[in-house]
Design an enzyme around this catalytic site. Structure first.
Site, PDB file in Angstrom:
ATOM      1  N   GLY A  47      55.427  62.023 101.157  1.00 43.72           N
ATOM      2  CA  GLY A  47      56.906  63.429 101.372  1.00 43.72           C
ATOM      3  C   GLY A  47      57.055  63.191  99.751  1.00 43.72           C
ATOM      4  O   GLY A  47      58.501  63.143  99.150  1.00 43.72           O
ATOM      5  N   HIS A  48      56.369  63.444  98.940  1.00 45.42           N
ATOM      6  CA  HIS A  48      56.223  63.806  97.663  1.00 45.42           C
ATOM      7  C   HIS A  48      54.838  64.619  96.759  1.00 45.42           C
ATOM      8  O   HIS A  48      53.823  64.705  97.648  1.00 45.42           O
ATOM      9  CB  HIS A  48      56.621  62.620  96.452  1.00 45.42           C
ATOM     10  CG  HIS A  48      54.940  61.780  96.701  1.00 45.42           C
ATOM     11  ND1 HIS A  48      55.971  60.414  97.625  1.00 45.42           N
ATOM     12  CD2 HIS A  48      54.596  61.473  96.493  1.00 45.42           C
ATOM     13  CE1 HIS A  48      53.980  60.245  97.290  1.00 45.42           C
ATOM     14  NE2 HIS A  48      53.368  60.649  97.147  1.00 45.42           N
TER      15      HIS A  48
END
Ligand code: TYD
Length: 131
Positions: A47-48
């Site tokens: 998630g990055h």
């Protein structure tokens, strides 16, 4: 999207298999190795994106999906072999999901841990890709 799966040399013997990641297996100098394990069913990691860091992901055990987004398109890669890995260049948003029970994700990285290298907000990532 230009996805690169890299084969990890495998030494097969009746005693079992051995794979080795060394200098020329990945296209960067290895500065750090970490691994994800005991991931509960349904949990998501990642998630990055990273501004500079490159990573090489290997499913040492079990399987999981890697959702990649380059700011234009999305692609899902399933990793399930301990003798091949996924190269994630810088500037790619990634999410890891659907971890099977007992799976282990090895991450080989081009840099030490630097929180400032992370982009953890998707809108910020899209702005970073346009700039
Ligand atoms: P994070 O990067 O959010 O994990 P993932 O992307 O796999 O979901 O990292 C989780 C926590 O671990 C966060 O507090 C930062 C810390 N961490 C380190 O201290 N060193 C490291 O090398 C890594 C990868 C994470």
């Amino acid at each position: 999207m230009n996805i690169q799966i890299i084969a990890i040399p495998k030494i097969e013997e009746r005693r079992g298999n051995l794979s080795v990641i060394e200098g020329d297996t990945v296209p960067f100098e290895i500065k750090r190795v970490y691994y994800l394990y005991d991931v509960p069913s349904g949990a998501e990691r990642g998630g990055h994106a990273h501004k500079n860091l490159q990573q090489f992901l290997v499913a040492l055990s079990g399987c999981f999906d890697v959702v990649l987004n380059d700011g234009k398109e999305e692609q899902i890669i399933t990793l399930n072999k301990p003798y091949e890995g996924l190269l994630i260049k810088s500037g790619i948003w990634r999410e890891l999901q659907n971890f099977s029970s007992g799976s282990v994700c090895l991450v080989v990285a081009s840099e030490v841990y630097i929180e400032e290298d992370y982009i953890r907000d998707f809108e910020e990532f899209k702005a970073f890709k346009i700039s």
